[in-house]
Design an enzyme around this catalytic site. Structure first.
Site, PDB file in Angstrom:
ATOM      1  N   ARG A 187       0.738  -1.157  -0.123  1.00  0.00           N
ATOM      2  CA  ARG A 187       0.124   0.229   0.086  1.00  0.00           C
ATOM      3  C   ARG A 187       0.667   1.485  -0.110  1.00  0.00           C
ATOM      4  NH1 ARG A 187      -3.433  -3.865   2.759  1.00  0.00           N
ATOM      5  NH2 ARG A 187      -1.848  -3.709   4.241  1.00  0.00           N
TER       6      ARG A 187
ATOM      7  N   GLU B 291       5.039 -12.059  13.070  1.00  0.00           N
ATOM      8  CA  GLU B 291       4.278 -12.512  14.452  1.00  0.00           C
ATOM      9  C   GLU B 291       4.707 -14.198  14.548  1.00  0.00           C
ATOM     10  OE1 GLU B 291       0.124 -11.483  14.795  1.00  0.00           O
ATOM     11  OE2 GLU B 291       0.259 -12.700  16.755  1.00  0.00           O
TER      12      GLU B 291
HETATM   13  C1  PRP Z   1       0.768  -4.180   6.523  1.00  0.00           C
HETATM   14  C2  PRP Z   1       0.980  -2.420   6.330  1.00  0.00           C
HETATM   15  C3  PRP Z   1       2.478  -2.278   6.459  1.00  0.00           C
HETATM   16  C4  PRP Z   1       2.865  -3.311   7.467  1.00  0.00           C
HETATM   17  C5  PRP Z   1       2.903  -2.755   8.859  1.00  0.00           C
HETATM   18  O1  PRP Z   1       1.086  -4.696   5.155  1.00  0.00           O
HETATM   19  O2  PRP Z   1       0.826  -2.050   5.052  1.00  0.00           O
HETATM   20  O3  PRP Z   1       3.420  -2.700   5.220  1.00  0.00           O
HETATM   21  O4  PRP Z   1       1.737  -4.312   7.555  1.00  0.00           O
HETATM   22  O5  PRP Z   1       3.097  -3.700  10.100  1.00  0.00           O
HETATM   23  P1  PRP Z   1       4.620  -3.552  10.897  1.00  0.00           P
HETATM   24  O6  PRP Z   1       4.784  -2.384  11.081  1.00  0.00           O
HETATM   25  O7  PRP Z   1       4.207  -4.579  12.136  1.00  0.00           O
HETATM   26  O8  PRP Z   1       5.565  -4.174  10.038  1.00  0.00           O
HETATM   27  P2  PRP Z   1       1.065  -6.112   5.227  1.00  0.00           P
HETATM   28  O9  PRP Z   1       2.009  -6.932   6.108  1.00  0.00           O
HETATM   29  O10 PRP Z   1      -0.368  -6.636   5.484  1.00  0.00           O
HETATM   30  O11 PRP Z   1       1.308  -6.419   3.496  1.00  0.00           O
HETATM   31  P3  PRP Z   1       0.534  -6.112   2.285  1.00  0.00           P
HETATM   32  O12 PRP Z   1       0.883  -4.344   2.312  1.00  0.00           O
HETATM   33  O13 PRP Z   1       1.146  -6.573   1.066  1.00  0.00           O
HETATM   34  O14 PRP Z   1      -0.994  -6.357   2.612  1.00  0.00           O
END
Ligand code: PRP
Length: 177
Positions: free
Chosen positions: A65, A102
């Site tokens: 994102r 996690e």
């Molecule tokens: C989410 C979000 C961040 C990250 C934050 O992405 O968009 O990139 O998690 O989490 P953190 O601070 O604990 O590292 P996600 O892992 O869901 O991946 P995606 O954007 O590909 O859906």
């Protein structure tokens, strides 16, 4: 700025128990669907860059994102945009950094020639949770000897203390929970 912030806040939609039970997911899709809200996000980021990061040379977006907001901001600023991707998505020679989730591990990657030593970069993503993802992306930038000026996110989940994990890196967020 206060009414722009309110517009952004009003376009973040909470979903209980997603992606699993006990997690309150903050969805930014309504922001993208509303041109005024999306403009407000980019305006607020741009104002912060003009205040604190005038020397920025490159915007670095995080998979996935960060790719939605990063190019818009980069274009506004007249600088380039590069991608930090999850492992295995980028062609050519890449550099990667592993980080803990996690459960288990993940890896982020950049193309080796994406950023030059000494370049001043700003990292951007939709959300800061534990900070693991941004921390790994900062490590990647350090591997390439880029200078990280700071990180910007739309949403910060304060109780997960991502800011502490990223210290002394500066973090700018629009909306905090
Ligand atoms: C989410 C979000 C961040 C990250 C934050 O992405 O968009 O990139 O998690 O989490 P953190 O601070 O604990 O590292 P996600 O892992 O869901 O991946 P995606 O954007 O590909 O859906």
């Amino acid at each position: 700025p206060e009414c722009k912030l309110q517009l952004v806040r009003d376009h973040i939609r909470p979903y209980q128990d997603f992606p699993k039970k006990g997690i309150l997911f903050r969805d930014i899709c309504p922001i993208l669907k509303d041109p005024a809200a999306l403009t407000a996000v980019i305006d607020l980021f741009e104002e912060e860059v003009r205040r604190n990061y005038q020397t920025v040379e490159l915007i670095v977006g995080l998979d996935a994102r960060g790719f939605l907001f990063g190019p818009l901001l980069a274009q506004r600023l007249g600088v380039g945009f590069i991608l930090v991707r999850k492992k295995g998505k980028l062609p050519g020679t890449t550099l990667s950094v592993e980080y803990n989730l996690e459960y288990g591990k993940a890896e982020v990657e950049i193309q080796e020639d994406a950023v030059a030593p000494g370049q001043k970069v700003l990292l951007i993503d939709d959300l800061l949770a534990t900070g693991g993802t941004l921390f790994a992306a900062c490590e990647l930038m350090k591997k390439q000897q880029a200078e990280v000026l700071g990180c910007m996110v739309v949403i910060e989940l304060k109780e997960l203390n991502g800011k502490d994990k990223l210290k002394p890196q500066s973090i700018f967020s629009l909306v905090q929970y």
